[in-house]
Scaffold this motif. Structure first.
Motif, PDB file in Angstrom:
ATOM      1  N   ARG A   7       0.786  -1.131   0.061  1.00 31.91           N
ATOM      2  CA  ARG A   7       0.071  -0.086  -0.165  1.00 31.91           C
ATOM      3  C   ARG A   7       0.892   1.254  -0.074  1.00 31.91           C
ATOM      4  O   ARG A   7       1.841   1.277   0.499  1.00 31.91           O
ATOM      5  CB  ARG A   7      -0.858  -0.155   1.189  1.00 31.91           C
ATOM      6  N   HIS A  10      -0.044   7.161   3.313  1.00 35.01           N
ATOM      7  CA  HIS A  10      -1.050   8.250   3.016  1.00 35.01           C
ATOM      8  C   HIS A  10      -0.665   9.502   2.642  1.00 35.01           C
ATOM      9  O   HIS A  10       0.584  10.172   2.682  1.00 35.01           O
ATOM     10  CB  HIS A  10      -1.656   8.728   4.615  1.00 35.01           C
ATOM     11  N   LEU A  15      -7.454  14.345  -4.421  1.00 29.03           N
ATOM     12  CA  LEU A  15      -7.616  12.781  -4.857  1.00 29.03           C
ATOM     13  C   LEU A  15      -7.492  13.034  -6.332  1.00 29.03           C
ATOM     14  O   LEU A  15      -7.897  14.099  -6.974  1.00 29.03           O
ATOM     15  CB  LEU A  15      -9.178  12.531  -4.770  1.00 29.03           C
ATOM     16  N   PRO A  19      -9.913   7.182  -9.630  1.00 28.18           N
ATOM     17  CA  PRO A  19      -9.350   6.206  -8.525  1.00 28.18           C
ATOM     18  C   PRO A  19      -8.263   5.087  -9.148  1.00 28.18           C
ATOM     19  O   PRO A  19      -8.597   4.400 -10.092  1.00 28.18           O
ATOM     20  CB  PRO A  19     -10.646   5.629  -7.811  1.00 28.18           C
ATOM     21  N   ARG A  22      -5.167   0.558  -5.663  1.00 26.24           N
ATOM     22  CA  ARG A  22      -4.074   0.622  -4.498  1.00 26.24           C
ATOM     23  C   ARG A  22      -4.391  -0.609  -3.747  1.00 26.24           C
ATOM     24  O   ARG A  22      -5.446  -0.982  -3.161  1.00 26.24           O
ATOM     25  CB  ARG A  22      -4.292   1.712  -3.418  1.00 26.24           C
ATOM     26  N   ARG A 124     -18.484  -3.939  11.546  1.00 23.26           N
ATOM     27  CA  ARG A 124     -17.009  -3.400  11.263  1.00 23.26           C
ATOM     28  C   ARG A 124     -16.384  -4.472  10.200  1.00 23.26           C
ATOM     29  O   ARG A 124     -15.826  -3.997   9.263  1.00 23.26           O
ATOM     30  CB  ARG A 124     -16.161  -3.686  12.577  1.00 23.26           C
ATOM     31  N   SER A 127     -17.356  -3.691   6.817  1.00 23.34           N
ATOM     32  CA  SER A 127     -16.949  -2.466   6.367  1.00 23.34           C
ATOM     33  C   SER A 127     -15.279  -2.543   5.905  1.00 23.34           C
ATOM     34  O   SER A 127     -14.855  -1.673   5.396  1.00 23.34           O
ATOM     35  CB  SER A 127     -16.830  -1.128   7.242  1.00 23.34           C
ATOM     36  N   LEU A 128     -14.774  -3.713   5.864  1.00 31.36           N
ATOM     37  CA  LEU A 128     -13.328  -3.829   5.531  1.00 31.36           C
ATOM     38  C   LEU A 128     -13.423  -4.336   4.341  1.00 31.36           C
ATOM     39  O   LEU A 128     -13.993  -5.184   3.905  1.00 31.36           O
ATOM     40  CB  LEU A 128     -12.938  -4.759   6.792  1.00 31.36           C
ATOM     41  N   PRO A 129     -12.200  -4.314   3.653  1.00 31.82           N
ATOM     42  CA  PRO A 129     -12.020  -4.916   2.333  1.00 31.82           C
ATOM     43  C   PRO A 129     -11.637  -6.409   2.450  1.00 31.82           C
ATOM     44  O   PRO A 129     -10.700  -6.892   1.981  1.00 31.82           O
ATOM     45  CB  PRO A 129     -10.876  -3.926   1.715  1.00 31.82           C
TER      46      PRO A 129
ATOM     47  N   MET B   1     -12.616  18.970  -5.412  1.00 29.73           N
ATOM     48  CA  MET B   1     -12.770  17.516  -5.522  1.00 29.73           C
ATOM     49  C   MET B   1     -13.630  17.086  -4.379  1.00 29.73           C
ATOM     50  O   MET B   1     -13.143  17.314  -3.162  1.00 29.73           O
ATOM     51  CB  MET B   1     -11.637  16.734  -5.645  1.00 29.73           C
ATOM     52  N   GLU B  32     -13.050  16.879  -0.266  1.00 32.86           N
ATOM     53  CA  GLU B  32     -11.584  16.259   0.274  1.00 32.86           C
ATOM     54  C   GLU B  32     -10.948  17.380   1.144  1.00 32.86           C
ATOM     55  O   GLU B  32     -10.711  18.483   1.132  1.00 32.86           O
ATOM     56  CB  GLU B  32     -10.862  16.135  -0.959  1.00 32.86           C
ATOM     57  N   ALA B  54     -20.711   3.762   4.105  1.00 33.92           N
ATOM     58  CA  ALA B  54     -19.821   2.713   4.495  1.00 33.92           C
ATOM     59  C   ALA B  54     -20.044   1.376   3.881  1.00 33.92           C
ATOM     60  O   ALA B  54     -19.603   0.330   4.276  1.00 33.92           O
ATOM     61  CB  ALA B  54     -19.715   2.517   5.736  1.00 33.92           C
ATOM     62  N   ALA B  67     -14.953   8.682  -2.288  1.00 36.72           N
ATOM     63  CA  ALA B  67     -13.706   8.432  -2.877  1.00 36.72           C
ATOM     64  C   ALA B  67     -13.410   8.230  -4.317  1.00 36.72           C
ATOM     65  O   ALA B  67     -12.786   7.492  -4.768  1.00 36.72           O
ATOM     66  CB  ALA B  67     -12.560   7.692  -2.182  1.00 36.72           C
ATOM     67  N   GLY B  68     -14.603   8.587  -5.017  1.00 39.46           N
ATOM     68  CA  GLY B  68     -14.734   8.392  -6.515  1.00 39.46           C
ATOM     69  C   GLY B  68     -15.380   6.822  -6.772  1.00 39.46           C
ATOM     70  O   GLY B  68     -15.649   6.707  -7.825  1.00 39.46           O
ATOM     71  N   PHE B  69     -15.543   6.170  -5.695  1.00 44.36           N
ATOM     72  CA  PHE B  69     -16.212   4.582  -5.712  1.00 44.36           C
ATOM     73  C   PHE B  69     -17.479   4.760  -5.750  1.00 44.36           C
ATOM     74  O   PHE B  69     -18.125   5.320  -4.388  1.00 44.36           O
ATOM     75  CB  PHE B  69     -15.542   3.757  -5.046  1.00 44.36           C
ATOM     76  N   ARG B  79     -14.278  -0.015   0.329  1.00 43.70           N
ATOM     77  CA  ARG B  79     -13.813  -0.485   1.546  1.00 43.70           C
ATOM     78  C   ARG B  79     -12.356  -0.267   1.953  1.00 43.70           C
ATOM     79  O   ARG B  79     -11.936  -0.134   3.388  1.00 43.70           O
ATOM     80  CB  ARG B  79     -14.404  -1.783   1.790  1.00 43.70           C
ATOM     81  N   SER B  80     -11.639  -0.399   0.995  1.00 43.91           N
ATOM     82  CA  SER B  80     -10.123  -0.208   1.350  1.00 43.91           C
ATOM     83  C   SER B  80      -9.570   1.048   1.681  1.00 43.91           C
ATOM     84  O   SER B  80      -8.469   1.287   1.862  1.00 43.91           O
ATOM     85  CB  SER B  80      -9.321  -0.971   0.415  1.00 43.91           C
ATOM     86  N   VAL B  81     -10.572   2.179   1.161  1.00 45.12           N
ATOM     87  CA  VAL B  81      -9.916   3.472   1.526  1.00 45.12           C
ATOM     88  C   VAL B  81     -10.714   4.326   2.732  1.00 45.12           C
ATOM     89  O   VAL B  81     -10.626   5.432   3.104  1.00 45.12           O
ATOM     90  CB  VAL B  81     -10.138   4.486   0.234  1.00 45.12           C
ATOM     91  N   LEU B  84     -14.175   3.114   9.520  1.00 42.37           N
ATOM     92  CA  LEU B  84     -15.573   3.567  10.099  1.00 42.37           C
ATOM     93  C   LEU B  84     -15.408   3.173  11.774  1.00 42.37           C
ATOM     94  O   LEU B  84     -15.013   2.366  12.150  1.00 42.37           O
ATOM     95  CB  LEU B  84     -16.824   2.447   9.589  1.00 42.37           C
ATOM     96  N   ARG B 156      -4.782   3.301   7.348  1.00 48.22           N
ATOM     97  CA  ARG B 156      -4.671   4.783   6.971  1.00 48.22           C
ATOM     98  C   ARG B 156      -5.836   5.053   5.730  1.00 48.22           C
ATOM     99  O   ARG B 156      -5.480   5.266   4.643  1.00 48.22           O
ATOM    100  CB  ARG B 156      -3.319   4.928   6.079  1.00 48.22           C
ATOM    101  N   PRO B 157      -7.064   5.293   6.359  1.00 53.39           N
ATOM    102  CA  PRO B 157      -7.876   5.483   5.349  1.00 53.39           C
ATOM    103  C   PRO B 157      -8.006   6.786   4.970  1.00 53.39           C
ATOM    104  O   PRO B 157      -7.525   7.660   5.625  1.00 53.39           O
ATOM    105  CB  PRO B 157      -9.222   5.339   6.222  1.00 53.39           C
ATOM    106  N   ARG B 158      -8.386   6.986   3.479  1.00 51.49           N
ATOM    107  CA  ARG B 158      -8.283   8.647   3.043  1.00 51.49           C
ATOM    108  C   ARG B 158      -9.645   9.428   3.777  1.00 51.49           C
ATOM    109  O   ARG B 158      -9.608  10.324   3.639  1.00 51.49           O
ATOM    110  CB  ARG B 158      -8.443   8.501   1.726  1.00 51.49           C
ATOM    111  N   GLU B 187      -4.237  16.827  10.609  1.00 49.44           N
ATOM    112  CA  GLU B 187      -3.537  16.097   9.689  1.00 49.44           C
ATOM    113  C   GLU B 187      -4.057  16.088   8.258  1.00 49.44           C
ATOM    114  O   GLU B 187      -3.618  15.302   7.449  1.00 49.44           O
ATOM    115  CB  GLU B 187      -3.354  14.625  10.350  1.00 49.44           C
TER     116      GLU B 187
END
Lengths: 297, 340
Positions: A7, A10, A15, A19, A22, A124, A127-129, B1, B32, B54, B67-69, B79-81, B84, B156-158, B187
């Motif tokens: 990955r 950050h 953006l 997309p 990643r 949870r 919501s995860l990949p 954006m 953003e 989510a 995030a564009g998805f 989900r990878s970006v 929650l 490290r979610p966007r 941040e």
């Protein structure tokens, strides 16, 4: 494959317009590789196994119950139940209690998943990949290990009250494998139930209650010879009967089957295998589908 | 954006007895790098919105991208970006804090070794270093929430969703949580935050969107919203119910707007820009009129005041189980519901 796993750190900046992929998850437009599914399933299995020593009550009680059944049936009912064709009732009984015990995995799987659901953990995870099957695989595989432990304890207990195997070790191990497969299949029924009910309390009832008629309407505890004919038919085709009969055959224990010329009578091992696979084929997709839409409220 | 766009989101919960329209054409955009506070009473549709964005729920109508998805068609990529935390997610009580974070890190598919490193980092950042190897069931409510937030950040979610991050926390833990969230905001994390507290949205968000009955009814900066509401308020509880009307009249004269009366509480509230000076004036006026009071004070505007200013009616929980005619009780009720 390894080149796409990493990955990127950050990046706070704006953006990109489209997309960009990643991480590996993104590579095949969201479709997961089998390898990923296994990996995620393993992570969840590990999580559930870690919990076993931390909630020892669960293991203790799921072990005590079958042990009580072994003792009750051996000493209380055993003397009153003659076997057609003779033989030791305690040797007859063990395959039945083994099968009942593995079938009861349904309940613990249902409760485990219902708890994850009610505590918001399933939310949870969803919501995860991660793979949609992982939470269910992790639960059912961990429950399989627990079932194995309980079966071993029961085996020792049975040995102490006079149960012996006469069919040799390989056959006995094959019987063990059949039992575990049946338990694993029933676990998936439990997974589906656990995700379908509103809370863990209901899961506790819904996961267990129908197992009593299912296991008692079999030849697990008493030979079917004394039952009315129509009931004998039910018993004959009950999946529990198939596994019980297969185990008796493989253990070399007394095996008084009513209709030895019927399909379940001639091929109990094949029947047991088929039933387990059938349950898996039906309930794995059902449970995964339920998981996709499961939500805590 | 725009990091988040939602157009015409509709979600209907059907049960045997009733049909609840949780979202009724909700539109939303979050830029953003900014923080949007979704403010509304219980049952307004805040959590449903977060759950759709989510990927936990599918909308019945409308579309949304994060995030564009697309939230429906590209759920897995999305989900990878995201991360929650809050009402809609949880941590495992029978694992330690560290085990939880490492597990979630592995499920985010971080490279080998990274979950553990990142877990250490987050445990330190959120003041959980000493409790890292204790089972979560021994944690306090505030510690759990921080761990929950940490779990959402492990990949490290966007984009971060915080669903009522401080509901049910004691005041000290709430301040601690705010501190942590403010650091994240500094941040540059894009954040969508839901809350029932105007104060919280004011503290943390750049933009506030007020939700009522499944729709956005107002949107603006905290200052814009507050100017609409009119700053502080003077609240008086009269001793004798018979004096209510006279007291209300007195307050309307002294305050900066119409007073509102809650009869059964014998309470009258009026916007007052002058603050303490104005309070003294009111005290004198009431004294001149010979009205006995039980209590008087200044208070900052609440969600109820925002609703009153925007919609002309008080914030009402849509949820039948928390429905209540007094706004103050509505808030208390929802807290209890959360704790239960």
């Amino acid at each position: 494959m390894s080149s796409t796993i990493r990955r990127e750190p950050h990046e706070p900046g704006p953006l990109p317009a489209t997309p960009r992929p990643r991480g590996r998850r993104r590579a095949s437009s969201g479709r997961l590789q089998l390898l990923d599914e296994l990996r995620d399933g393993l992570v969840l299995t590990e999580r559930n196994l870690r919990q076993i020593p931390r909630v020892p009550e669960l293991l203790v009680f799921s072990t005590i119950q079958p042990v009580i059944f072994v003792l009750l049936f051996s000493f209380v009912f055993g003397s009153a139940i003659p076997l057609p064709g003779g033989g030791n009732y305690r040797e007859f009984l063990m395959a039945g209690i083994f099968t009942q015990t593995v079938a009861f995995s349904t309940g613990s799987t249902a409760v485990g998943l219902a708890e994850d659901l009610s505590k918001g953990l399933v939310d949870r995870f969803r919501s995860l990949p991660m793979a949609r099957s992982a939470v269910l695989v992790g639960r059912t595989v961990a429950d399989l290990f627990r079932t194995l432990f309980v079966v071993l304890v029961m085996g020792i207990c049975g040995f102490l009250v006079g149960w012996r195997i006469h069919g040799g070790l390989p056959a006995a191990l094959a019987a063990g494998a059949l039992l575990l497969l049946f338990g694993f299949a029933m676990s998936w029924v439990g997974a589906w139930i656990g995700l379908s009910v509103p809370n863990p309390e209901v899961a506790n009832t819904a996961g267990f209650i129908w197992l009593f008629p299912l296991t008692f309407l079999s030849n697990a505890f008493v030979p079917a010879q004394g039952m009315p004919t129509w009931l004998q038919k039910v018993v004959e085709w009950n999946p529990v009967t198939a596994t019980v009969t297969a185990c008796r055959e493989l253990f070399g224990n007394p095996n008084p089957f009513v209709n030895v010329d019927s399909l379940p009578g001639r091929h109990p091992v094949v029947m047991s295998l088929s039933y387990s696979l059938l349950v898996l084929v039906v309930f794995v997709p059902l449970a995964v589908r339920k998981y996709r839409s499961a939500s805590s409220r | 954006m725009d990091a988040i766009t939602a157009e015409g989101l509709v979600k209907i919960y059907k049960s045997r007895k009733s049909e609840v329209r949780a979202l009724d054409g909700l539109d939303l955009t979050v830029e953003e790098g900014t923080v949007l506070g979704l403010l509304g009473p219980n049952g307004a549709g805040k959590t449903t919105t977060v759950r759709i964005l989510a990927t936990l729920l599918r909308p019945d109508a409308g579309r949304a991208t994060v995030a564009g998805f697309d939230v429906v068609r590209q759920a897995q990529e999305l989900r990878s970006v995201i991360g929650l935390s809050g009402q809609s997610a949880a941590v495992d009580e029978n694992l330690t804090g560290r085990e939880n974070l490492v597990m979630f890190g592995r499920l985010y598919q971080l490279p080998r070794g990274e979950p553990r490193r990142r877990a250490d980092e987050l445990l330190e950042q959120f003041g959980l270093g000493d409790a890292a190897d204790r089972l979560v069931k021994t944690y306090s409510g505030g510690m759990r929430r921080r761990l929950d937030l940490g779990s959402a950040l492990i990949g490290r979610p966007r984009l971060l969703f915080l669903d009522e991050p401080t509901t049910g926390l004691d005041p000290r833990s709430r301040l601690g949580m705010w501190e942590v969230i403010r650091d994240l905001v500094r941040e540059g994390t894009t954040l969508l935050l839901t809350t029932q507290y105007l104060e919280e949205a004011d503290e943390l968000a750049n933009t506030i969107a007020v939700v009522d009955a499944g729709k956005i009814i107002a949107r603006g900066t905290a200052d814009q919203l507050k100017s609409q509401v009119g700053g502080e308020r003077i609240e008086v509880v009269v001793h004798d119910r018979a004096d209510l009307a006279r007291a209300a009249e007195t307050l309307s004269r002294a305050g900066d707007g119409a007073s509102t009366t809650e009869e059964h509480m014998r309470r009258i509230t009026v916007p007052a820009v002058g603050g303490a000076q104005r309070l003294m004036q009111v005290l004198r006026d009431l004294d001149d009129e010979g009205i006995r009071i039980d209590d008087i004070g200044l208070r900052r505007p609440t969600l109820d005041d925002v609703f009153l200013a925007i919609t002309g009616h008080a914030a009402q929980a849509n949820d039948a189980s928390t429905a209540d005619d007094t706004p103050a009780r509505t808030r208390a009720g929802s807290e209890e519901e959360r704790a239960a």
